[in-house]
Structures are given as C-alpha cells and as structure tokens.
Enzyme design. Structure first.
Site, PDB file in Angstrom:
ATOM      1  CG  MET A  30      -1.921  -1.187   1.156  1.00 19.05           C
ATOM      2  SD  MET A  30      -3.428  -0.885   2.085  1.00 19.05           S
ATOM      3  CE  MET A  30      -2.786  -0.652   3.722  1.00 19.05           C
ATOM      4  CG  HIS A  37       6.836  -2.012   2.248  1.00 13.18           C
ATOM      5  ND1 HIS A  37       6.659  -0.810   2.893  1.00 13.18           N
ATOM      6  CD2 HIS A  37       5.625  -2.631   2.290  1.00 13.18           C
ATOM      7  CE1 HIS A  37       5.406  -0.695   3.294  1.00 13.18           C
ATOM      8  NE2 HIS A  37       4.754  -1.781   2.949  1.00 13.18           N
ATOM      9  CD  GLN A 148       6.702 -13.828  11.571  1.00 12.77           C
ATOM     10  OE1 GLN A 148       7.905 -13.792  11.309  1.00 12.77           O
ATOM     11  NE2 GLN A 148       6.242 -13.961  12.802  1.00 12.77           N
ATOM     12  CE  LYS A 149       3.457  -4.392  11.275  1.00  5.09           C
ATOM     13  NZ  LYS A 149       2.535  -3.871  10.312  1.00  5.09           N
ATOM     14  CG  ASP A 150       0.337  -7.323   7.396  1.00 10.00           C
ATOM     15  OD1 ASP A 150      -0.565  -6.617   7.844  1.00 10.00           O
ATOM     16  OD2 ASP A 150       1.451  -6.857   7.040  1.00 10.00           O
ATOM     17  CB  VAL A 176      11.995  -5.668   8.503  1.00 13.78           C
ATOM     18  CG1 VAL A 176      13.077  -4.613   8.617  1.00 13.78           C
ATOM     19  CG2 VAL A 176      12.373  -6.726   7.475  1.00 13.78           C
ATOM     20  CB  SER A 185       4.077  -0.385  10.587  1.00 13.63           C
ATOM     21  OG  SER A 185       2.777   0.003  10.198  1.00 13.63           O
ATOM     22  CB  SER A 186       2.903   2.476   5.985  1.00 17.66           C
ATOM     23  OG  SER A 186       3.537   1.600   5.085  1.00 17.66           O
TER      24      SER A 186
HETATM   25  P1  AMP Z   1       1.419  -3.016   3.428  1.00 20.01           P
HETATM   26  O1  AMP Z   1       2.001  -1.973   2.540  1.00 20.01           O
HETATM   27  O2  AMP Z   1       1.385  -2.623   4.866  1.00 20.01           O
HETATM   28  O3  AMP Z   1       0.117  -3.568   2.917  1.00 20.01           O
HETATM   29  O4  AMP Z   1       2.432  -4.238   3.373  1.00 20.01           O
HETATM   30  C1  AMP Z   1       2.820  -4.829   2.166  1.00 20.01           C
HETATM   31  C2  AMP Z   1       3.594  -6.088   2.473  1.00 20.01           C
HETATM   32  O5  AMP Z   1       4.747  -5.754   3.224  1.00 20.01           O
HETATM   33  C3  AMP Z   1       2.790  -7.101   3.307  1.00 20.01           C
HETATM   34  O6  AMP Z   1       3.058  -8.401   2.836  1.00 20.01           O
HETATM   35  C4  AMP Z   1       3.347  -6.892   4.694  1.00 20.01           C
HETATM   36  O7  AMP Z   1       3.246  -8.028   5.519  1.00 20.01           O
HETATM   37  C5  AMP Z   1       4.793  -6.567   4.381  1.00 20.01           C
HETATM   38  N1  AMP Z   1       5.394  -5.844   5.500  1.00 20.01           N
HETATM   39  C6  AMP Z   1       4.953  -4.686   6.044  1.00 20.01           C
HETATM   40  N2  AMP Z   1       5.726  -4.368   7.110  1.00 20.01           N
HETATM   41  C7  AMP Z   1       6.647  -5.340   7.240  1.00 20.01           C
HETATM   42  C8  AMP Z   1       7.714  -5.596   8.149  1.00 20.01           C
HETATM   43  N3  AMP Z   1       7.975  -4.778   9.164  1.00 20.01           N
HETATM   44  N4  AMP Z   1       8.452  -6.700   7.979  1.00 20.01           N
HETATM   45  C9  AMP Z   1       8.188  -7.557   6.962  1.00 20.01           C
HETATM   46  N5  AMP Z   1       7.198  -7.383   6.073  1.00 20.01           N
HETATM   47  C10 AMP Z   1       6.437  -6.294   6.204  1.00 20.01           C
END
Ligand code: AMP
Length: 287
Positions: A30, A37, A148-150, A176, A185-186
């Site tokens: 996102m 990411h 794995q965060k999600d 991470v 996290s964003s």
């Molecule tokens: P998002 O932009 O938050 O929808 O995340 C996009 C992808 O990045 C998803 O598969 C998340 O699980 C992964 N992601 C987000 N934050 C982390 C993190 N801290 N460590 C590993 N993967 C992440």
C-alpha cells in the site's frame, strides 16, 4: 524501472515477460515504503527474473470508520526507493479504474478471516483477498512475496491459493524491525514522538512472552496475562486483542507448541498497530 498505471499496460508487460520464459515475483504493497517492504523486494529480486511491485491503498480493505483517507501516501519517494533497489516494474493503479463502478465480486476466505484482526475489522480480509486475487490475475506472478508482519493475511492468502488451485507460490519473510524493536510499518509515521516511544512496548511484551516460553512456560492464559500486564503499563495503549493460536487454524490453543502464533493488535493513541511472534518460524518460509 517501468511505471504502469493501467491494467492493460501491466498485463501486456507480464505477458511479454512470460513469453520470454522469465519468472515474475510480485510484492503487493500500500506504499509509504519502508525497510520491511524493501526486504520483500530484495528477496523477490534475488529469486525471480523480474520483480513487480504494486502500490495501491486498497479501499476495499478499509471500513468507512477507518484510516483510508489519512493513510500515508508518498508516491514519488516510493518510486525512487524501488528504482534504487532494482525493482523492474511498479503497478500503481488508479482506484477509480481498478474497481469498475459496478464491481461486485468478492473473495471470502471464511473461517480464517473471522478472528484476530477479523473481529474488529469484519470486512478487512475480504478486501485483502479480493485485491490479491485480482493482482494475481493481472500480474500473473510465479511467486507472491508477503511479510510475517501480517501473518493472518499470509495464512488467508495461502488458503485462498490452495482452495482455488492456483499455481502461484508464496514466500513469507520475517518481520523487519526498527532498532528499538518496533515492527516497521507505514502507520508508524502516524504516531506522535511520545506514542512512537510507547509503541515498542508491543515488541517488548511479545519478547517477554517468548522469554517465558524459553524458561518453560506453556500455558496460553498465563502468557496472555503477562502480555496484557506489560501493555497496561502505558496509558496510551488500548489493546484490541492478545491471541495465542495455532498458525494453521488461527484457533485459540491452551498450550503453546510448534507452529504457535502469538499476535497482538493495539491502538497506540489513534493508530492501530499489529505485531506477532511465530514460534519456530523459519527464515524464508516457503508455503
Ligand atoms: P502493506 O504496505 O502494509 O500492505 O504491506 C505490504 C507487504 O509488506 C505485506 O506483505 C506486509 O506483511 C509486508 N510488510 C509490512 N511491514 C513489514 C515488516 N515490518 N516486515 C516484513 N514485512 C512487512
């Protein structure tokens, strides 16, 4: 790096790539990219011939009361990060054209979507599964890279791929973290400085539970109480859930063991954060 904004353009690129017998890795995001990411991008670049990232703040996975409008957006910076990292193409669809006005098809991965984050956000995973399936049809990747965060999301998408007999592989990469342990996290950008300091209590509480498990504690209720008491120490933290579940079923368990997921979700101020520990998690888990 190619930048595609229409479904037809990215489809043409993917078709050509496949005709050249090159493998495609897809990293859906996102945006508001951070090093969590970028870890996924690096892994995709390492293992696939062509890496495609997507940036799309998916309206389907936000309820009307949620933070869709204030979700961080920084497209120019994201494009620079992806270019520097060596990503081959990014798909940045326009929300108005990605879902047609009469869009009415949704993917429900039933039982796995009901608990943990699904309790407070009952339509969230329907939106996630729908956007991922649509992206898979458009980009046609060999491998999908998720974090794995999600974890619940990764588990649900694994189930969807199996249930719908899809050939796409899934690679889930570990969380991470920032130097103080907070999961990258964003949404961290939405925290005030003091909330940012308090937010790392989520990681410390999970760590405390993991340490107790290493010392021999196995009772889920004891561990849950331990995490709850750690988080209660901050007046800024409001807990949504502390769950100790089996990773396959996402159902609560009484005694921790192999494949146990300890997951927390909490509001720090107004920002909802999630974090988790997967016991016996292996680096680069191929599902
Ligand atoms: P998002 O932009 O938050 O929808 O995340 C996009 C992808 O990045 C998803 O598969 C998340 O699980 C992964 N992601 C987000 N934050 C982390 C993190 N801290 N460590 C590993 N993967 C992440």
């Amino acid at each position: 790096m190619h930048i595609f904004r229409t479904i037809d353009d990215i489809k043409n690129y993917s078709r050509t790539t496949k005709q050249e017998s090159k493998s495609i890795g897809l990293v859906p995001t996102m945006g508001a990219l951070h090093h969590g990411h970028m870890r996924l991008m690096t892994e995709a670049i390492k293992t696939c011939d062509v890496t495609v990232a997507s940036i799309f703040v998916n309206p389907l996975q936000f309820a009307p009361s949620e933070d869709f409008n204030i979700y961080p957006r920084q497209e120019a910076q994201d494009i620079n990060l992806l270019t520097d990292c060596g990503v081959d193409a990014v798909f940045i669809p326009n929300p108005e054209t990605f879902y047609s006005p009469n869009f009415t098809t949704y993917v429900e991965v039933n039982s796995l979507s009901k608990n943990l984050c699904g309790k407070l956000r009952p339509t969230h995973f329907r939106g996630v599964a729908t956007v991922i399936l649509k992206l898979l049809h458009i980009v046609m990747p060999d491998t999908l890279f998720l974090g794995q965060k999600d974890t619940q999301q990764a588990r649900i998408i694994t189930q969807m791929l199996a249930d719908l007999s899809m050939d796409t592989g899934l690679c889930m990469l570990p969380i991470v973290r920032e130097t103080d342990g907070l999961a990258a996290s964003s949404r961290n950008a939405m925290l005030s400085p003091v909330e940012r300091t308090e937010a790392c209590r989520l990681f410390h509480a999970l760590n405390h539970a993991s340490e107790a498990i290493r010392q021999g504690e196995t009772q889920a209720t004891t561990l849950q109480m331990m995490i709850a008491s750690d988080l209660k120490k901050s007046a800024m933290i409001y807990v949504d859930y502390i769950a100790i579940v089996d990773y396959e079923t996402l159902q609560p368990i009484e005694t921790v063991g192999d494949n146990t997921l300890i997951a927390v979700a909490a509001f720090v101020g107004k920002t909802r954060l999630i974090d988790n520990t997967l016991l016996s998690f292996q680096e680069n888990r191929k599902i």
